[in-house]
Scaffold this motif. Structure first.
Motif, PDB file in Angstrom:
ATOM      1  N   UNK A   1       0.911  -1.145  -0.030  1.00 40.48           N
ATOM      2  CA  UNK A   1      -0.061  -0.037  -0.102  1.00 40.48           C
ATOM      3  C   UNK A   1       0.910   1.310  -0.013  1.00 40.48           C
ATOM      4  N   UNK A   2       1.414   1.570  -1.199  1.00 37.89           N
ATOM      5  CA  UNK A   2       2.259   2.631  -1.295  1.00 37.89           C
ATOM      6  C   UNK A   2       2.179   3.323  -2.634  1.00 37.89           C
ATOM      7  N   UNK A   3       2.466   4.464  -2.845  1.00 39.38           N
ATOM      8  CA  UNK A   3       2.842   5.283  -4.023  1.00 39.38           C
ATOM      9  C   UNK A   3       3.573   4.624  -4.704  1.00 39.38           C
ATOM     10  N   UNK A   4       3.206   3.916  -6.249  1.00 40.37           N
ATOM     11  CA  UNK A   4       4.135   3.624  -6.948  1.00 40.37           C
ATOM     12  C   UNK A   4       5.416   4.429  -7.678  1.00 40.37           C
ATOM     13  N   UNK A   5       5.337   5.713  -7.345  1.00 34.80           N
ATOM     14  CA  UNK A   5       6.410   6.464  -8.052  1.00 34.80           C
ATOM     15  C   UNK A   5       7.516   6.628  -6.973  1.00 34.80           C
ATOM     16  N   UNK A   6       6.980   7.228  -5.664  1.00 35.14           N
ATOM     17  CA  UNK A   6       7.970   7.775  -4.557  1.00 35.14           C
ATOM     18  C   UNK A   6       8.165   6.561  -3.360  1.00 35.14           C
TER      19      UNK A   6
ATOM     20  N   UNK B   1      -1.299   1.784  -4.417  1.00 29.89           N
ATOM     21  CA  UNK B   1      -0.413   0.424  -4.329  1.00 29.89           C
ATOM     22  C   UNK B   1       0.398   0.405  -5.569  1.00 29.89           C
ATOM     23  N   UNK B   2       1.505  -0.689  -5.514  1.00 33.12           N
ATOM     24  CA  UNK B   2       2.641  -0.270  -6.498  1.00 33.12           C
ATOM     25  C   UNK B   2       2.457  -1.370  -7.480  1.00 33.12           C
TER      26      UNK B   2
END
Length: 455
Positions: free
Chosen positions: A352-357, A427-428
């Protein structure tokens, strides 16, 4: 065999352990925080006990509450999973002193490998290659500067008690070393209660390769192949595959033999991982991708790894079942003298994280439809309607694919990523879609800098 098992963990790993326990007819007991009451691992267990509020220190790291849950439910054994208390030697000793079976390595092995400097020294004595570095903690900044001058820049500044990619910094000169030393020492004191610092040679271009070992009940240590773990962000893994595309048959023999020696040096029992750095010759790396024969011991993880499923698929074993059998004093289900890999497997960590940063992005899950099909496995900790809270690691699921070849595994991974319908939290998955089309990754000739080069 063990008859009742308490799983002292949460999320996907708790659910995965419970799945094997129930298949073996073992009563599976979950412990959970108030925040996790509605997650699948709780509802799928035969019995569940709330051990405290969301704060891990008051729940998943609450030794008294976990032991009380074991006593009240009549648990015979405790499996710690990974993270939390899994590499806490005092917890392992307390579990056994309470008359329970500890499903993991002995406390002495955990202690020996828990300090990076002590582990390096033990491995060197056992004939396992180690990178140039300090044999004692750098007691102060002056000692760190002197050590770095002897080792040669650039150097890695590491928390001796750290793990999981935390408590590390790179210094390319003395000015940077002075900054990183203070930063790492302060972080280590705050996070681990131990400010000891290790100075080690830093290799700008390196691959991260690890070996799965299993210490059997009869005292033997066996190696179940290697895993490539070089796709990382902030020194933390995102993708793992087995076998490593960088490891030749001759180098594999050396890797596995060194890992077995490492386990034997500490009388290792149960599942563990010997992590290494594989250093390519720079000229060869740039011209034709040829790997060096040089590798160094990094650390030993005295627990089950997040990425254990790729080994399971390539070797056809259930590592949790093998852990339980070792803990019960039983022989393995496989012939240790006839281990042979088959095919290729890749694991993608769905966070559960930003796929860019790659910044955390928790939230309520609105849609959760897992991919299916030949060679596709999903180990998940959540489902539709659950909420990913900010209290724990951002890992939601592991998407594992396998095939007869690396190319086939990659094709199945592409299809599985496209079919994974996940909305709500950040999501990544978009990052993995990009990675699986990246020429460097597809060639197999990549290193730990691949993610930064993509960004």
């Amino acid at each position: 065999m063990i008859e009742s098992l308490l799983v002292a963990n949460r999320g996907e790993i708790a659910r995965r352990i419970i799945r094997t326990a129930k298949r073996l007819g073992i009563r599976a007991i979950a412990v959970h925080s108030e925040a996790d009451a509605g997650l699948p691992f709780v509802t799928e267990a035969d019995e569940a006990v709330c051990v405290g509020p969301a704060n891990p220190a008051q729940s998943y790291r609450n030794v008294e509450a976990i032991l009380a849950a074991a006593k009240s439910t009549g648990a015979q054994a405790i499996h710690p999973g990974y993270g939390f208390l899994s590499e806490n030697a005092d917890f392992a000793r307390t579990v056994e002193a309470s008359g329970l079976i500890w499903v993991g390595p002995g406390a002495d092995a955990i202690t020996a490998m828990g300090d990076k400097i002590n582990a390096r020294n033990l491995m060197a004595a056992a004939g396992v290659p180690v990178a140039p570095g300090t044999t004692d903690p750098a007691a102060d900044l002056d000692a760190a500067v002197a050590a770095a001058a002897e080792i040669g820049y650039p150097v890695m500044v590491k928390a001796a008690a750290g793990g999981g990619g935390m408590g590390m910094g790179v210094a390319t000169d003395e000015t940077a070393l002075r900054t990183e030393y203070d930063k790492v020492r302060s972080f280590a004191e705050r996070m681990f209660g131990d400010g000891s610092v290790l100075i080690e040679r830093y290799f700008p271009r390196v691959r991260h390769v690890e070996v799965q070992i299993l210490g059997l009940a009869d005292g033997r240590v066996v190696a179940l192949g290697e895993r490539e773990c070089s796709v990382q962000r902030r020194n933390q893994k995102l993708v793992e595959e087995s076998p490593s595309p960088a490891v030749s048959p001759e180098l594999r023999e050396r890797f596995l033999a060194a890992a077995v020696r490492a386990g034997e040096a500490v009388g290792y029992r149960n599942a563990g991982t010997v992590e290494c750095l594989l250093v390519p010759r720079q000229r060869d790396f740039e011209e034709d991708g040829a790997g060096s024969e040089e590798f160094f011991f990094l650390e030993m993880n005295t627990r089950l790894q997040v990425e254990h499923p790729v080994t399971e698929l390539v070797y056809g074993v259930d590592l949790v079942e093998e852990q339980l059998r070792v803990a019960a004093g039983l022989a393995p289900t496989f012939d240790p003298d006839a281990l042979a890999p088959r095919g290729h497997a890749i694991e993608l960590r769905i966070n559960a994280e930003d796929p860019k940063r790659f910044l955390p992005g928790p939230g309520a899950i609105k849609t959760w439809v897992e991919p299916t099909g030949e060679g596709v496995r999903v180990d998940s900790g959540y489902t539709e309607g659950n909420t990913v809270t900010p209290f724990y690691d951002s890992l939601m699921a592991k998407l594992i694919v396998s095939g007869a070849t690396r190319a086939e595994a990659i094709e199945r991974a592409r299809a599985a990523v496209a079919a994974f319908d996940l909305t709500g939290p950040k999501n990544n998955l978009p990052f993995f879609a990009e990675l699986l089309e990246n020429d460097e990754f597809l060639s197999g000739d990549y290193d730990t800098g691949i993610v930064s080069r993509m960004r």
